[in-house]
Design an enzyme around this catalytic site. Structure first.
Site, PDB file in Angstrom:
ATOM      1  N   LYS A 185       0.853  -1.188   0.000  1.00  0.00           N
ATOM      2  CA  LYS A 185       0.000   0.000   0.000  1.00  0.00           C
ATOM      3  C   LYS A 185       0.892   1.242   0.000  1.00  0.00           C
ATOM      4  O   LYS A 185       1.807   1.363   0.824  1.00  0.00           O
ATOM      5  CB  LYS A 185      -0.851  -0.010   1.273  1.00  0.00           C
ATOM      6  CG  LYS A 185      -2.339   0.112   1.040  1.00  0.00           C
ATOM      7  CD  LYS A 185      -3.063  -0.090   2.341  1.00  0.00           C
ATOM      8  CE  LYS A 185      -4.460   0.423   2.267  1.00  0.00           C
ATOM      9  NZ  LYS A 185      -5.130   0.366   3.580  1.00  0.00           N
TER      10      LYS A 185
HETATM   11  C1  E4P Z   1      -8.514   1.161   3.323  1.00  0.00           C
HETATM   12  O1  E4P Z   1      -7.696   0.459   2.789  1.00  0.00           O
HETATM   13  C2  E4P Z   1      -8.266   1.876   4.583  1.00  0.00           C
HETATM   14  O2  E4P Z   1      -7.576   1.025   5.471  1.00  0.00           O
HETATM   15  C3  E4P Z   1      -9.500   2.323   5.312  1.00  0.00           C
HETATM   16  O3  E4P Z   1     -10.664   2.066   4.635  1.00  0.00           O
HETATM   17  C4  E4P Z   1      -9.284   3.633   5.966  1.00  0.00           C
HETATM   18  O4  E4P Z   1     -10.444   4.329   6.192  1.00  0.00           O
HETATM   19  P1  E4P Z   1     -11.010   4.816   7.585  1.00  0.00           P
HETATM   20  O5  E4P Z   1      -9.865   4.826   8.579  1.00  0.00           O
HETATM   21  O6  E4P Z   1     -11.531   6.190   7.335  1.00  0.00           O
HETATM   22  O7  E4P Z   1     -12.062   3.837   7.955  1.00  0.00           O
END
Ligand code: E4P
Length: 215
Positions: free
Chosen positions: A83
């Site tokens: 990522k």
């Molecule tokens: C996606 O890969 C992220 O980990 C995740 O959805 C982050 O979003 P949030 O912290 O706003 O839920």
């Protein structure tokens, strides 16, 4: 549409995996920090539970740092997806990862042009954060629809992961928009099964069955 669980909580991943509907996992630094465990231990355990793509996030901000980190993470398992944040430096790293055959998930994406750039450097996945856009008064799902249109025009292979999902309606909208994947926390995943009319319907059937002569 594939369903991913968005957490680093191994107990939740195990439980959701036992339901037979989890295709992959997305983690992020916040999720890992909540476990209080060493990232390496958490990641190894996740790979032992789920056999689909598992996103592991880099934290470097410069392309060289992201590349060094991502190459190490990619060694954990063949299903590791690196990522990378959606910045100029991040996308420079993605281009190199692509050349090396390392799959990437370009995260914290909030505009269709950021998504276009990620696809151009060969990102495996793009993660638009719909809930965070909704929270600031923009319709997050519009971004998903725009990315879908753009990728369709040019035949990009980058898969869309609808992320930062807050409730089942986001999942429904993701599926209607033709997203490839929707990633969500354990509670939202659990909620997908629930319908009060199903509970009432089962109760009615069971009550009526009690009245059926048994011999
Ligand atoms: C996606 O890969 C992220 O980990 C995740 O959805 C982050 O979003 P949030 O912290 O706003 O839920």
């Amino acid at each position: 549409m594939k369903l991913f669980i968005d957490t680093a909580d191994v107990a939740q991943i195990k439980e959701a995996h036992s339901w037979g509907i989890v295709d992959g996992v997305t983690t992020n630094p916040t999720h890992v920090s909540k476990t209080g465990r060493r990232p390496a231990d958490v990641y190894q355990e996740i790979f032992s539970i789920v056999s689909g793509p598992i996103s592991l996030e880099t934290i470097g901000l410069k392309a060289d740092a992201i590349l060094a980190e991502g190459r190490q993470l990619a060694k954990y398992h063949k299903n590791a997806v690196i990522k990378v944040v959606n910045t100029r430096e991040g996308l420079k790293a993605v281009k190199q990862f692509t050349a090396e055959g390392i799959k990437t998930n370009v995260t914290v994406t909030f505009s269709p042009l950021q998504a276009l750039l990620a696809a151009k450097v060969g990102a495996g996945y793009i993660s638009p954060f719909v809930g965070r856009l909704d929270a600031v008064g923009h319709v997050g799902m519009d971004l998903v629809r725009q990315i879908k249109t753009i990728y369709g025009h040019y035949g990009f292979k980058t898969e869309i992961i609808v992320a930062a999902v807050r409730h089942p309606l986001h999942v429904l909208e993701a599926a209607l928009a033709g997203a490839d994947i929707c990633t969500m926390n354990f509670d939202v995943l659990k909620q997908l099964y629930d319908h009060p009319l199903t509970d009432i319907g089962i109760e009615l059937f069971l009550n009526d069955w009690k009245k059926v002569p048994k011999q």
